[in-house]
Write a protein that holds these residues in place. Structure first.
Motif, mmCIF file in Angstrom:
data_model
loop_
_atom_site.group_PDB
_atom_site.id
_atom_site.type_symbol
_atom_site.label_atom_id
_atom_site.label_comp_id
_atom_site.label_asym_id
_atom_site.label_seq_id
_atom_site.Cartn_x
_atom_site.Cartn_y
_atom_site.Cartn_z
ATOM 1 N N LYS A 1 18.857 -14.065 5.255
ATOM 2 C CA LYS A 1 19.464 -13.137 4.317
ATOM 3 C C LYS A 1 18.506 -12.086 3.752
ATOM 4 C CE LYS A 1 23.048 -16.418 2.882
ATOM 5 N NZ LYS A 1 23.690 -17.134 1.745
ATOM 6 N N SER A 2 17.303 -12.467 3.376
ATOM 7 C CA SER A 2 16.382 -11.485 2.808
ATOM 8 C C SER A 2 14.946 -11.911 3.028
ATOM 9 C CB SER A 2 16.646 -11.277 1.306
ATOM 10 O OG SER A 2 16.224 -12.394 0.550
ATOM 11 N N VAL A 3 14.076 -10.917 2.990
ATOM 12 C CA VAL A 3 12.628 -11.121 3.110
ATOM 13 C C VAL A 3 11.973 -10.387 1.947
ATOM 14 C CG1 VAL A 3 10.563 -10.658 4.489
ATOM 15 C CG2 VAL A 3 12.715 -11.307 5.619
ATOM 16 N N GLY A 4 11.063 -11.055 1.255
ATOM 17 C CA GLY A 4 10.346 -10.428 0.153
ATOM 18 C C GLY A 4 8.852 -10.405 0.401
ATOM 19 N N ILE A 5 8.248 -9.245 0.275
ATOM 20 C CA ILE A 5 6.789 -9.111 0.324
ATOM 21 C C ILE A 5 6.393 -8.616 -1.059
ATOM 22 C CG2 ILE A 5 4.789 -8.183 1.537
ATOM 23 C CD1 ILE A 5 8.221 -7.891 3.098
ATOM 24 N N LEU A 6 5.927 -9.526 -1.870
ATOM 25 C CA LEU A 6 5.791 -9.285 -3.301
ATOM 26 C C LEU A 6 4.324 -9.154 -3.706
ATOM 27 C CD1 LEU A 6 8.334 -12.067 -4.399
ATOM 28 C CD2 LEU A 6 8.827 -9.745 -3.578
ATOM 29 N N ASP A 7 4.085 -8.283 -4.672
ATOM 30 C CA ASP A 7 2.742 -8.060 -5.211
ATOM 31 C C ASP A 7 1.805 -7.527 -4.135
ATOM 32 O OD1 ASP A 7 1.206 -8.115 -7.602
ATOM 33 O OD2 ASP A 7 0.116 -9.864 -6.889
ATOM 34 N N VAL A 8 2.149 -6.356 -3.607
ATOM 35 C CA VAL A 8 1.396 -5.688 -2.541
ATOM 36 C C VAL A 8 0.463 -4.649 -3.152
ATOM 37 C CG1 VAL A 8 1.584 -4.289 -0.449
ATOM 38 C CG2 VAL A 8 3.355 -5.992 -0.976
ATOM 39 N N SER A 9 -0.755 -4.562 -2.653
ATOM 40 C CA SER A 9 -1.698 -3.551 -3.116
ATOM 41 C C SER A 9 -1.290 -2.184 -2.571
ATOM 42 C CB SER A 9 -3.116 -3.894 -2.655
ATOM 43 O OG SER A 9 -3.577 -5.079 -3.262
ATOM 44 N N ASP A 10 -1.052 -1.229 -3.474
ATOM 45 C CA ASP A 10 -0.524 0.089 -3.125
ATOM 46 C C ASP A 10 -1.638 0.988 -2.595
ATOM 47 O OD1 ASP A 10 0.733 2.585 -3.019
ATOM 48 O OD2 ASP A 10 1.867 2.229 -4.863
ATOM 49 N N ALA A 11 -1.492 1.443 -1.347
ATOM 50 C CA ALA A 11 -2.520 2.286 -0.735
ATOM 51 C C ALA A 11 -2.717 3.594 -1.494
ATOM 52 C CB ALA A 11 -2.157 2.578 0.722
ATOM 53 N N SER A 12 -1.654 4.102 -2.111
ATOM 54 C CA SER A 12 -1.764 5.375 -2.834
ATOM 55 C C SER A 12 -2.557 5.230 -4.130
ATOM 56 C CB SER A 12 -0.372 5.938 -3.135
ATOM 57 O OG SER A 12 0.299 5.155 -4.104
ATOM 58 N N LEU A 13 -2.796 3.999 -4.561
ATOM 59 C CA LEU A 13 -3.509 3.751 -5.814
ATOM 60 C C LEU A 13 -4.805 2.966 -5.592
ATOM 61 C CD1 LEU A 13 -0.445 2.763 -8.028
ATOM 62 C CD2 LEU A 13 -1.637 4.965 -8.007
ATOM 63 N N GLN A 14 -5.302 2.995 -4.363
ATOM 64 C CA GLN A 14 -6.472 2.179 -4.030
ATOM 65 C C GLN A 14 -7.687 2.554 -4.877
ATOM 66 O OE1 GLN A 14 -7.397 1.939 0.136
ATOM 67 N NE2 GLN A 14 -9.357 0.901 -0.199
ATOM 68 N N GLU A 15 -7.977 3.840 -5.009
ATOM 69 C CA GLU A 15 -9.160 4.247 -5.760
ATOM 70 C C GLU A 15 -9.064 3.811 -7.218
ATOM 71 O OE1 GLU A 15 -10.160 8.328 -5.386
ATOM 72 O OE2 GLU A 15 -10.284 8.284 -3.199
ATOM 73 N N GLN A 16 -7.872 4.016 -7.819
ATOM 74 C CA GLN A 16 -7.685 3.605 -9.210
ATOM 75 C C GLN A 16 -7.801 2.098 -9.358
ATOM 76 O OE1 GLN A 16 -5.845 5.763 -7.400
ATOM 77 N NE2 GLN A 16 -4.509 7.010 -8.726
ATOM 78 N N SER A 17 -7.273 1.354 -8.395
ATOM 79 C CA SER A 17 -7.338 -0.108 -8.451
ATOM 80 C C SER A 17 -8.775 -0.598 -8.402
ATOM 81 C CB SER A 17 -6.537 -0.703 -7.288
ATOM 82 O OG SER A 17 -6.679 -2.109 -7.239
ATOM 83 N N VAL A 18 -9.545 -0.079 -7.459
ATOM 84 C CA VAL A 18 -10.934 -0.500 -7.331
ATOM 85 C C VAL A 18 -11.727 -0.127 -8.584
ATOM 86 C CG1 VAL A 18 -13.079 -0.173 -6.046
ATOM 87 C CG2 VAL A 18 -10.919 -0.441 -4.821
ATOM 88 N N SER A 19 -11.470 1.055 -9.125
ATOM 89 C CA SER A 19 -12.173 1.484 -10.345
ATOM 90 C C SER A 19 -11.858 0.556 -11.507
ATOM 91 C CB SER A 19 -11.777 2.922 -10.696
ATOM 92 O OG SER A 19 -12.228 3.826 -9.708
ATOM 93 N N ALA A 20 -10.584 0.182 -11.626
ATOM 94 C CA ALA A 20 -10.191 -0.715 -12.714
ATOM 95 C C ALA A 20 -10.811 -2.084 -12.550
ATOM 96 C CB ALA A 20 -8.672 -0.817 -12.769
ATOM 97 N N ARG A 21 -10.856 -2.585 -11.313
ATOM 98 C CA ARG A 21 -11.456 -3.895 -11.065
ATOM 99 C C ARG A 21 -12.950 -3.870 -11.364
ATOM 100 N NH1 ARG A 21 -8.239 -7.221 -7.584
ATOM 101 N NH2 ARG A 21 -10.044 -7.968 -6.424
ATOM 102 N N ARG A 22 -13.620 -2.769 -11.014
ATOM 103 C CA ARG A 22 -15.042 -2.640 -11.338
ATOM 104 C C ARG A 22 -15.250 -2.656 -12.846
ATOM 105 N NH1 ARG A 22 -15.787 1.233 -6.715
ATOM 106 N NH2 ARG A 22 -17.132 0.142 -5.216
ATOM 107 N N ALA A 23 -14.378 -1.958 -13.562
ATOM 108 C CA ALA A 23 -14.548 -1.822 -15.006
ATOM 109 C C ALA A 23 -14.259 -3.113 -15.759
ATOM 110 C CB ALA A 23 -13.639 -0.707 -15.533
ATOM 111 N N SER A 24 -13.345 -3.939 -15.231
ATOM 112 C CA SER A 24 -12.915 -5.129 -15.970
ATOM 113 C C SER A 24 -13.673 -6.390 -15.596
ATOM 114 C CB SER A 24 -11.423 -5.383 -15.739
ATOM 115 O OG SER A 24 -11.182 -5.710 -14.373
ATOM 116 N N GLY A 25 -14.421 -6.376 -14.507
ATOM 117 C CA GLY A 25 -15.094 -7.584 -14.043
ATOM 118 C C GLY A 25 -16.246 -7.990 -14.941
#
Length: 255
Positions: free
Chosen positions: A160-184
């Motif tokens: 009936k359905s397939v879910g791929i949940l909590d995917v890392s967004d390629a369009s936000l990769q730079e922001q994601s990496v920057s945030a992870r660097r800042a919060s670690g």
């Protein structure tokens, strides 16, 4: 798969497998809270309550049209954090994970579930389930080609359905990496040396869904307290002939 089908230059590593294989502890916590922590939501910056987690799972269940009595299967189920609220909903549960230690915990928390140790790429498609999904898994796959092979097997296993949940967004990769660097609490580049995250464009899933005879519906991540939510999304695939109407259990106020 058109212009979004390509090989990656990401390093192939067994280090993620080693890291997840060593997950343990939290024995003093109640079942769902323990599973949430063991399944990787104990990072610095995460503050996910059990109530917020349960609301999030039931929201995704609505989007996948999961109803009481349905059969659900999770690829990369870990200790069962996503499955516990679905078990409470009254579903029949199966799942796989490549971490034997997490599967052992999952079996203790969900004794009626059918949980096995296996890699996503080896997903058995002989036995179908109504709904097949993964949560926070695709970023640990080595390449887009591996992701496509896993997704293909998931669509073959689902009725009936397939879910791929909590995917890392390629369009936000730079922001994601920057945030992870800042919060670690430790140096990001040292901590993640030799490790990789797979970031995926939404159009990649649109193309893949069409290739497998499905349509794709996207949702921005809305898991309260999860530090990575601003950079994640989920996608639900249903056969092209069906629609994404919410299930009756949610409309009548259950859950």
């Amino acid at each position: 798969m058109g212009r979004y089908h390509y090989e990656d230059s990401l390093p192939v590593t067994d280090r993620w497998r080693e890291i997840w294989g060593l997950r343990s502890g939290y024995e003093n916590l109640a079942a769902l809270e323990r599973a949430i922590q063991l399944d990787g939501f104990d990072n610095v910056g995460d503050a996910i309550s059990v109530d917020d987690w349960r609301r999030y799972v039931l929201s995704m269940a609505e989007r996948m049209k999961i109803q009481s009595g349905a059969s659900v299967f999770e690829v990369g189920c870990g200790a069962g954090a996503f499955l516990i609220p679905l078990d409470e909903l009254g579903t029949s549960i199966g799942g796989i994970d490549y971490s034997p230690s997490l599967i052992e915990v999952g079996r203790s928390l969900l004794p009626s579930a059918r949980l096995e140790t296996s890699d996503a790429i080896d997903l058995d498609v002989d036995e179908a389930y109504d709904h097949v999904f993964c949560h926070s898994v695709f970023q640990y796959l080595e390449t887009h080609d591996v992701a496509l092979r896993v997704l293909s097997r998931m669509t073959r296993k689902a009725r009936k359905s397939v879910g791929i949940l909590d995917v890392s967004d390629a369009s936000l990769q730079e922001q994601s990496v920057s945030a992870r660097r800042a919060s670690g609490s430790t140096d990001y580049d040292t901590r993640y040396a030799g490790l990789s995250h797979l970031y995926i464009d939404r159009l990649w899933f649109t193309d893949a869904a069409a290739e497998f005879g499905y349509t794709a519906e996207f949702y921005d991540s809305d898991l309260q307290g999860h530090r990575n939510s601003p950079y994640r999304y989920s996608v639900v695939l249903v056969p092209a002939s069906e629609s994404l109407q919410p299930p009756n259990w949610h409309r009548t106020g259950k859950g």
